[in-house]
Scaffold this motif. Structure first.
Motif, PDB file in Angstrom:
ATOM      1  N   MET A   4       0.844  -1.190   0.000  1.00  0.00           N
ATOM      2  CA  MET A   4       0.000   0.000   0.000  1.00  0.00           C
ATOM      3  C   MET A   4       0.884   1.245   0.000  1.00  0.00           C
ATOM      4  O   MET A   4       1.932   1.240   0.640  1.00  0.00           O
ATOM      5  CB  MET A   4      -0.839   0.007   1.276  1.00  0.00           C
ATOM      6  CG  MET A   4      -2.287   0.154   1.002  1.00  0.00           C
ATOM      7  SD  MET A   4      -3.360  -0.222   2.362  1.00  0.00           S
ATOM      8  CE  MET A   4      -2.537   0.090   3.833  1.00  0.00           C
ATOM      9  N   THR A  16      -4.790   8.689   0.893  1.00  0.00           N
ATOM     10  CA  THR A  16      -3.433   8.840   0.360  1.00  0.00           C
ATOM     11  C   THR A  16      -3.472   9.799  -0.822  1.00  0.00           C
ATOM     12  O   THR A  16      -4.511  10.390  -1.115  1.00  0.00           O
ATOM     13  CB  THR A  16      -2.859   7.459  -0.056  1.00  0.00           C
ATOM     14  OG1 THR A  16      -1.501   7.613  -0.426  1.00  0.00           O
ATOM     15  CG2 THR A  16      -3.616   6.853  -1.226  1.00  0.00           C
ATOM     16  N   ASP A  20       0.097   8.662  -5.889  1.00  0.00           N
ATOM     17  CA  ASP A  20       0.615   7.383  -5.379  1.00  0.00           C
ATOM     18  C   ASP A  20      -0.254   6.217  -5.830  1.00  0.00           C
ATOM     19  O   ASP A  20       0.255   5.135  -6.147  1.00  0.00           O
ATOM     20  CB  ASP A  20       0.659   7.407  -3.841  1.00  0.00           C
ATOM     21  CG  ASP A  20       1.778   8.293  -3.332  1.00  0.00           C
ATOM     22  OD1 ASP A  20       2.566   8.779  -4.168  1.00  0.00           O
ATOM     23  OD2 ASP A  20       1.859   8.506  -2.109  1.00  0.00           O
ATOM     24  N   VAL A  21      -1.566   6.435  -5.864  1.00  0.00           N
ATOM     25  CA  VAL A  21      -2.484   5.365  -6.286  1.00  0.00           C
ATOM     26  C   VAL A  21      -2.297   5.082  -7.784  1.00  0.00           C
ATOM     27  O   VAL A  21      -2.221   3.925  -8.205  1.00  0.00           O
ATOM     28  CB  VAL A  21      -3.955   5.752  -6.001  1.00  0.00           C
ATOM     29  CG1 VAL A  21      -4.895   4.682  -6.512  1.00  0.00           C
ATOM     30  CG2 VAL A  21      -4.149   5.961  -4.515  1.00  0.00           C
ATOM     31  N   LEU A  24       0.922   3.268  -8.254  1.00  0.00           N
ATOM     32  CA  LEU A  24       0.793   1.871  -7.811  1.00  0.00           C
ATOM     33  C   LEU A  24       0.121   1.020  -8.893  1.00  0.00           C
ATOM     34  O   LEU A  24       0.578  -0.077  -9.215  1.00  0.00           O
ATOM     35  CB  LEU A  24      -0.041   1.833  -6.519  1.00  0.00           C
ATOM     36  CG  LEU A  24      -0.293   0.461  -5.912  1.00  0.00           C
ATOM     37  CD1 LEU A  24       0.960  -0.028  -5.198  1.00  0.00           C
ATOM     38  CD2 LEU A  24      -1.462   0.499  -4.944  1.00  0.00           C
TER      39      LEU A  24
END
Ligand code: SF4
Length: 175
Positions: A4, A16, A20-21, A24
């Motif tokens: 995560m 968040t 970043d998501v 990812l």
């Protein structure tokens, strides 16, 4: 299992950053386009096989349609006549796209310091990661994929629209 990203966690929520998501998701779903012309391509075949299994890194969806892929992997000797073809494939890929030069030939022409061989694909397209070796072992190719994943995870969502990135493309004559 992907880790995560950093964020704030409490009972029933997790917050968040959007970047970043997106990073990812992108880094764990790379669609490679293998541009293999010679021996290094054989090492890539081994990398895709069950022993090394690139699918563990979310990269099992190898494609031969530039418009659907986001990682151009150039493996093998690239003759000067092939340079425009590599470039054409790169141009057909949608942003964001990354490029990996696999093996000494793709990185620098390798042992073929001759009139007919391109002395590195970075003469025609910008390269993100260089994998050394003649040929690199599958472990080396996997290491290169991990480096690309790091770049993808940490890339700012604004990078592709930045003046620096446009300048880089312009240095290759790409608008
Ligand atoms: S780097 Fe070595 S193994 Fe790879 S394509 Fe060139 S000559 Fe072949």
């Amino acid at each position: 299992m992907a880790d995560m990203p950093e964020g704030h966690q409490g009972e029933g929520f997790f917050a968040t950053k959007l970047g970043d998501v997106v990073g990812l998701a992108r880094k764990n779903s790379i669609w490679p386009l293998p541009f293999a012309t010679s021996c290094c391509g054989i090492e890539f075949m081994a990398t895709m096989g069950s022993h090394y299994d690139l699918a563990r890194f979310g990269s099992e969806r190898v494609g031969f349609s530039p418009r659907q892929c986001d990682l151009l992997m150039v493996m093998g000797t690239i003759a000067k006549k092939m340079g425009p073809v590599v470039r054409q494939v790169y141009l057909q890929m949608a942003e964001p796209r990354w490029v990996m030069a696999v093996g000494a030939c793709a990185c620098s022409g390798g042992i073929f310091d001759t009139y007919s061989v391109l002395q590195g694909i970075d003469q025609v397209v910008p390269v993100d990661v260089y994998v050394p070796g003649c040929p690199p072992r599958p472990e080396g190719i996997i290491d290169g994929i991990l480096k690309v994943q790091d770049l993808i995870a940490n890339e700012s969502l604004r990078r592709r629209n930045s003046p620096q990135y446009k300048e880089l493309l312009q240095s290759y004559g790409i608008q």
